[in-house]
Scaffold this active site. Structure first.
Site, PDB file in Angstrom:
ATOM      1  N   ASN A  83       0.840  -1.215   0.000  1.00 12.63           N
ATOM      2  CA  ASN A  83       0.000   0.000   0.000  1.00 12.63           C
ATOM      3  C   ASN A  83       0.867   1.254   0.000  1.00 12.63           C
ATOM      4  O   ASN A  83       0.542   2.248  -0.649  1.00 12.63           O
ATOM      5  CB  ASN A  83      -0.952   0.004   1.198  1.00 12.63           C
ATOM      6  CG  ASN A  83      -2.206  -0.790   0.912  1.00 12.63           C
ATOM      7  OD1 ASN A  83      -3.059  -0.362   0.148  1.00 12.63           O
ATOM      8  ND2 ASN A  83      -2.290  -1.986   1.491  1.00 12.63           N
ATOM      9  N   HIS A  95      -8.078  -0.796   6.201  1.00 12.94           N
ATOM     10  CA  HIS A  95      -8.327  -2.092   6.834  1.00 12.94           C
ATOM     11  C   HIS A  95      -9.002  -3.011   5.806  1.00 12.94           C
ATOM     12  O   HIS A  95      -9.949  -2.587   5.128  1.00 12.94           O
ATOM     13  CB  HIS A  95      -9.238  -1.908   8.059  1.00 12.94           C
ATOM     14  CG  HIS A  95      -9.539  -3.200   8.740  1.00 12.94           C
ATOM     15  ND1 HIS A  95      -8.630  -3.813   9.584  1.00 12.94           N
ATOM     16  CD2 HIS A  95     -10.606  -4.022   8.663  1.00 12.94           C
ATOM     17  CE1 HIS A  95      -9.154  -4.957  10.014  1.00 12.94           C
ATOM     18  NE2 HIS A  95     -10.348  -5.105   9.464  1.00 12.94           N
ATOM     19  N   LEU A 114      -2.370   2.814  18.400  1.00  7.17           N
ATOM     20  CA  LEU A 114      -1.848   4.093  18.898  1.00  7.17           C
ATOM     21  C   LEU A 114      -2.692   4.584  20.078  1.00  7.17           C
ATOM     22  O   LEU A 114      -3.905   4.379  20.112  1.00  7.17           O
ATOM     23  CB  LEU A 114      -1.862   5.128  17.767  1.00  7.17           C
ATOM     24  CG  LEU A 114      -0.913   4.809  16.604  1.00  7.17           C
ATOM     25  CD1 LEU A 114      -1.234   5.666  15.387  1.00  7.17           C
ATOM     26  CD2 LEU A 114       0.546   4.982  17.025  1.00  7.17           C
ATOM     27  N   ARG A 118       0.571  -1.593  15.142  1.00 13.70           N
ATOM     28  CA  ARG A 118       0.443  -1.222  16.569  1.00 13.70           C
ATOM     29  C   ARG A 118      -0.777  -0.338  16.773  1.00 13.70           C
ATOM     30  O   ARG A 118      -1.115   0.461  15.888  1.00 13.70           O
ATOM     31  CB  ARG A 118       1.673  -0.447  17.030  1.00 13.70           C
ATOM     32  CG  ARG A 118       2.986  -1.083  16.666  1.00 13.70           C
ATOM     33  CD  ARG A 118       3.365  -2.106  17.684  1.00 13.70           C
ATOM     34  NE  ARG A 118       4.677  -2.678  17.371  1.00 13.70           N
ATOM     35  CZ  ARG A 118       5.278  -3.569  18.125  1.00 13.70           C
ATOM     36  NH1 ARG A 118       4.711  -4.012  19.240  1.00 13.70           N
ATOM     37  NH2 ARG A 118       6.449  -4.053  17.787  1.00 13.70           N
TER      38      ARG A 118
HETATM   39  C1  GRF Z   1      -3.359  -4.328   4.041  1.00 10.47           C
HETATM   40  O1  GRF Z   1      -4.268  -5.332   3.672  1.00 10.47           O
HETATM   41  C2  GRF Z   1      -4.029  -3.306   4.913  1.00 10.47           C
HETATM   42  O2  GRF Z   1      -5.407  -3.178   4.686  1.00 10.47           O
HETATM   43  C3  GRF Z   1      -3.826  -3.840   6.307  1.00 10.47           C
HETATM   44  O3  GRF Z   1      -2.563  -4.458   6.274  1.00 10.47           O
HETATM   45  C4  GRF Z   1      -2.258  -4.848   4.942  1.00 10.47           C
HETATM   46  C5  GRF Z   1      -0.930  -4.236   4.638  1.00 10.47           C
HETATM   47  O4  GRF Z   1      -0.381  -4.723   3.448  1.00 10.47           O
HETATM   48  N1  GRF Z   1      -3.943  -2.801   7.298  1.00 10.47           N
HETATM   49  P1  GRF Z   1       0.888  -3.997   2.807  1.00 10.47           P
HETATM   50  O5  GRF Z   1       1.984  -3.980   3.862  1.00 10.47           O
HETATM   51  O6  GRF Z   1       0.482  -2.630   2.417  1.00 10.47           O
HETATM   52  O7  GRF Z   1       1.286  -4.840   1.634  1.00 10.47           O
END
Ligand code: GRF
Length: 269
Positions: free
Chosen positions: A23, A115, A99, A97
């Protein structure tokens, strides 16, 4: 004030990530120095081994590890750094984590998380496995403002994907991630443009008699309602074509309520 955005200048953004950072990569790609909405200027991790840090360095973005030695120490250092770098918006992307209120409160409205479920369903961990076990036919991802709970704050934007026969947690995760890489930059643009903001006291005053009705909407309807209200008030129904398209995608019921709000706003002194 409903939202500190738009700023009238490109925003300075920080991303906090604990792991592989796909992401983050999508955000770095979308918000490079050329983007008029803003730029990712800092990547922070609680995990010095996080691949996310490498992704940032590779693109010449400042990457800082603050190894976890307890919440208090981590948050103090992180807050100092965010301030020192003049950050306007913080994006959690796979930050593992929770916060504390001392961190979240001063950043409320300027702190987002992504999420991998259709919140408020399936907060917490092991989402894809739980979605499959429950026999859901649809899942998705949610970008939301961070409040003091776990995966609870006001929703900015959601995207949906089908659950297909034969899916495993891994295949489902891949489908959701593909969606997330488009969803997160879109949600950030909505926030930076002032189109998405957390409903607060200012809004209560603005909506007046419509406030109880607004509160009665589901967590998923609320952001649509707000966005429609802002769209309507800024552009009117005959406004910008791209925005009109976005508005036409809103459920009819929400759009009608938004029109009502607009009429109220317009007729108020
Ligand atoms: C994603 O699915 C996000 O929604 C969740 O953790 C995952 C992170 O994936 N909070 P990346 O590290 O961005 O590949």
């Amino acid at each position: 004030m409903l939202s500190p955005f738009p700023l009238g200048r490109p925003a300075r953004m920080a991303v906090m990530a604990s792991g592989r950072g796909t992401n983050l990569e999508a955000l770095l790609e979308a918000f490079s120095p050329q983007n008029p909405w803003g730029e990712v200027v800092l990547v922070l991790s609680d995990n010095p081994e996080a691949y996310a840090l490498k992704r940032a360095s590779r693109r010449g973005v400042e990457a800082v590890a603050i190894p976890w030695r307890g919440r208090k120490a981590f948050e103090r250092e992180a807050l100092d750094l965010l301030r020192a770098r003049g950050v306007d918006l913080v994006l959690l992307a796979g930050f593992m984590r929770l916060l504390s209120p001392g961190f979240v409160e001063p950043w409320y409205g300027r702190l987002l998380n992504i999420h991998p479920s259709l919140l408020p369903d399936y907060p917490g961990l092991h989402v894809h496995r739980r979605v499959l076990e429950a026999g859901e036919r649809e899942t998705g991802s949610t970008v939301h403002f961070v409040d003091q709970g776990m995966d609870t704050g006001p929703i900015v934007l959601q995207g949906r994907v089908p659950v297909l026969p034969g899916d495993t947690p891994e295949t489902l995760e891949r489908r959701v991630l593909f969606l997330e890489h488009r969803l997160y930059p879109r949600a950030v643009r909505l926030v930076l443009s002032g189109m998405a903001f957390p409903p607060g006291e200012g809004l209560k005053a603005l909506l007046g008699e419509a406030w109880p009705r607004f509160q009665g909407l589901s967590p998923r309807e609320k952001p649509l309602y707000l966005r429609a209200a802002v769209l309507l008030s800024v552009w009117g129904l005959g406004g910008h074509p791209a925005l009109r398209q976005e508005l036409s995608e809103l459920p009819e019921e929400v759009r009608l309520k938004a029109e009502e709000v607009l009429r109220r706003v317009e007729s108020s002194p």
